[in-house]
Design a protein around this motif. Structure first.
Motif, PDB file in Angstrom:
ATOM      1  N   ASN A 175      -8.178  -7.366  60.661  1.00 27.91           N
ATOM      2  CA  ASN A 175      -7.047  -7.121  61.561  1.00 27.91           C
ATOM      3  C   ASN A 175      -7.003  -8.120  62.715  1.00 27.91           C
ATOM      4  O   ASN A 175      -6.474  -7.842  63.778  1.00 27.91           O
ATOM      5  N   THR A 176      -7.577  -9.287  62.483  1.00 26.17           N
ATOM      6  CA  THR A 176      -7.495 -10.372  63.445  1.00 26.17           C
ATOM      7  C   THR A 176      -7.008 -11.620  62.713  1.00 26.17           C
ATOM      8  O   THR A 176      -6.938 -11.643  61.484  1.00 26.17           O
ATOM      9  N   TRP A 177      -6.650 -12.640  63.469  1.00 28.92           N
ATOM     10  CA  TRP A 177      -6.200 -13.884  62.840  1.00 28.92           C
ATOM     11  C   TRP A 177      -7.294 -14.933  62.963  1.00 28.92           C
ATOM     12  O   TRP A 177      -8.164 -14.842  63.814  1.00 28.92           O
ATOM     13  N   ARG A 178      -7.236 -15.910  62.105  1.00 27.39           N
ATOM     14  CA  ARG A 178      -8.190 -17.011  62.152  1.00 27.39           C
ATOM     15  C   ARG A 178      -7.497 -18.293  61.729  1.00 27.39           C
ATOM     16  O   ARG A 178      -6.707 -18.311  60.785  1.00 27.39           O
ATOM     17  N   LYS A 179      -7.807 -19.363  62.430  1.00 25.27           N
ATOM     18  CA  LYS A 179      -7.274 -20.667  62.078  1.00 25.27           C
ATOM     19  C   LYS A 179      -8.043 -21.238  60.891  1.00 25.27           C
ATOM     20  O   LYS A 179      -9.269 -21.184  60.836  1.00 25.27           O
ATOM     21  N   THR A 180      -7.302 -21.787  59.930  1.00 23.95           N
ATOM     22  CA  THR A 180      -7.935 -22.500  58.818  1.00 23.95           C
ATOM     23  C   THR A 180      -6.929 -23.483  58.249  1.00 23.95           C
ATOM     24  O   THR A 180      -5.753 -23.459  58.602  1.00 23.95           O
ATOM     25  N   ARG A 181      -7.394 -24.351  57.385  1.00 23.34           N
ATOM     26  CA  ARG A 181      -6.492 -25.283  56.703  1.00 23.34           C
ATOM     27  C   ARG A 181      -6.582 -25.011  55.206  1.00 23.34           C
ATOM     28  O   ARG A 181      -7.674 -24.902  54.658  1.00 23.34           O
ATOM     29  N   ILE A 182      -5.423 -24.912  54.582  1.00 24.46           N
ATOM     30  CA  ILE A 182      -5.368 -24.646  53.149  1.00 24.46           C
ATOM     31  C   ILE A 182      -4.393 -25.620  52.509  1.00 24.46           C
ATOM     32  O   ILE A 182      -3.571 -26.236  53.188  1.00 24.46           O
ATOM     33  N   GLY A 183      -4.509 -25.739  51.205  1.00 30.22           N
ATOM     34  CA  GLY A 183      -3.600 -26.602  50.463  1.00 30.22           C
ATOM     35  C   GLY A 183      -2.363 -25.853  50.025  1.00 30.22           C
ATOM     36  O   GLY A 183      -2.304 -24.615  50.055  1.00 30.22           O
ATOM     37  N   VAL A 184      -1.369 -26.603  49.572  1.00 31.89           N
ATOM     38  CA  VAL A 184      -0.107 -26.001  49.160  1.00 31.89           C
ATOM     39  C   VAL A 184      -0.295 -25.060  47.974  1.00 31.89           C
ATOM     40  O   VAL A 184       0.476 -24.115  47.773  1.00 31.89           O
ATOM     41  N   GLU A 185      -1.374 -25.289  47.196  1.00 34.98           N
ATOM     42  CA  GLU A 185      -1.607 -24.434  46.033  1.00 34.98           C
ATOM     43  C   GLU A 185      -1.943 -22.994  46.433  1.00 34.98           C
ATOM     44  O   GLU A 185      -1.880 -22.082  45.600  1.00 34.98           O
TER      45      GLU A 185
END
Length: 207
Positions: A175-185
Motif C-alpha cells: 500500500n505504498t509506492w516505489r520508484k523503479t524503471r521498467i521496460g515497455v514489455e
C-alpha cells in the motif's frame, strides 16, 4: 531534504535538467528578475545570471544553499544573486519576480510541499504577467506487471530466512509506492492521461 548525492544525480539527469535550462535560455531578458524556488546547489540561479537576468533571488532551506553561495562567487555572480536560507513561504522579496523557476518535486509532483509552495509563490512573489517554469506537469498512468520488481520489494518479508514471520510488512509495502524503471514489455495497458497540473491555475494539492 535531498542529500548532495541526490542533488548530483539530478544535475546529471539531462532529461530532467535540460528542459529547464532551455526554458531559462528562451525567457530570460536583461530586465528579468528570477526567483529560483528551492535552488539547492544553485544551478538555475547561476544560469539565470549567465543568460543575463538583472537580479536573481535564490531560496533554499537546506544547507546545500552554501554550495550555491560559493558557486556564485566562483562564477562572478555574487552581486546579482541574493540568497535566502528559508522556506519560500516565509520569504518576502524586495521586488516581484518576472520568472519563477522551481524543481521541488521528487518522482511525482506531490513531493512534500511542492504544490503549496508554487501556489504561494505565484500569489505573492510573481509579478503580474510573470512566467512559471515549469508551466505544467502532465501525468500518465498504466497498469504493469513486473514480477522481478515485485519480488525485490516483498521477497525479504516473505522468505522466513531466519525462521521468523515478518509478513506484517507485506501489507504495508503493498500500500505504498516505489520508484523503479521498467521496460515497455511490462505494460499491461496503454498509458492514459491521469492528471494535468497547470501551475498558473492550480490551487489544491489533491487530484
Amino acid at each position: 531534504m535531498y542529500s548532495l548525492h541526490f542533488y548530483g544525480e539530478m544535475l546529471a539527469d539531462t532529461g530532467r535538467t535540460e528542459p529547464y535550462v532551455e526554458a531559462l535560455r528562451r525567457l530570460v531578458r536583461p530586465d528579468s528578475v528570477v526567483l529560483d524556488l528551492g535552488c539547492g546547489p544553485g544551478l538555475f540561479a547561476l544560469l539565470a545570471c549567465k543568460f543575463g537576468a538583472r537580479r536573481v533571488y535564490a531560496v533554499e532551506p537546506d544547507n546545500a544553499i552554501n554550495i550555491a553561495r560559493e558557486a556564485a562567487a566562483a562564477n562572478g555572480f555574487v552581486e546579482r544573486i541574493e540568497f535566502f536560507q528559508e522556506l519560500s513561504t516565509a520569504v518576502t522579496l524586495p521586488e516581484h519576480a518576472t520568472i519563477v523557476i522551481s524543481d521541488l518535486r521528487g518522482v511525482l509532483p506531490w513531493f512534500q510541499q511542492n504544490i503549496p509552495s508554487v501556489v504561494d509563490a505565484r500569489r505573492r512573489l510573481l509579478a503580474p504577467g510573470g512566467v512559471l517554469i515549469p508551466r505544467r506537469d502532465v501525468l500518465w498512468a498504466a497498469l504493469v506487471e513486473a514480477a522481478d520488481e515485485h519480488q525485490k520489494l516483498l521477497g525479504p518479508w516473505e522468505d522466513r530466512r531466519f525462521d521468523v514471520d515478518l509478513s506484517a510488512g507485506v501489507s504495508k509495502l503493498t500500500n505504498t509506492w516505489r520508484k523503479t524503471r521498467i521496460g515497455v514489455e511490462a505494460l499491461l495497458t496503454e498509458a492514459v492521461c491521469w492528471a494535468t497540473l497547470d501551475y498558473q491555475e492550480v490551487v489544491s494539492p489533491d487530484v
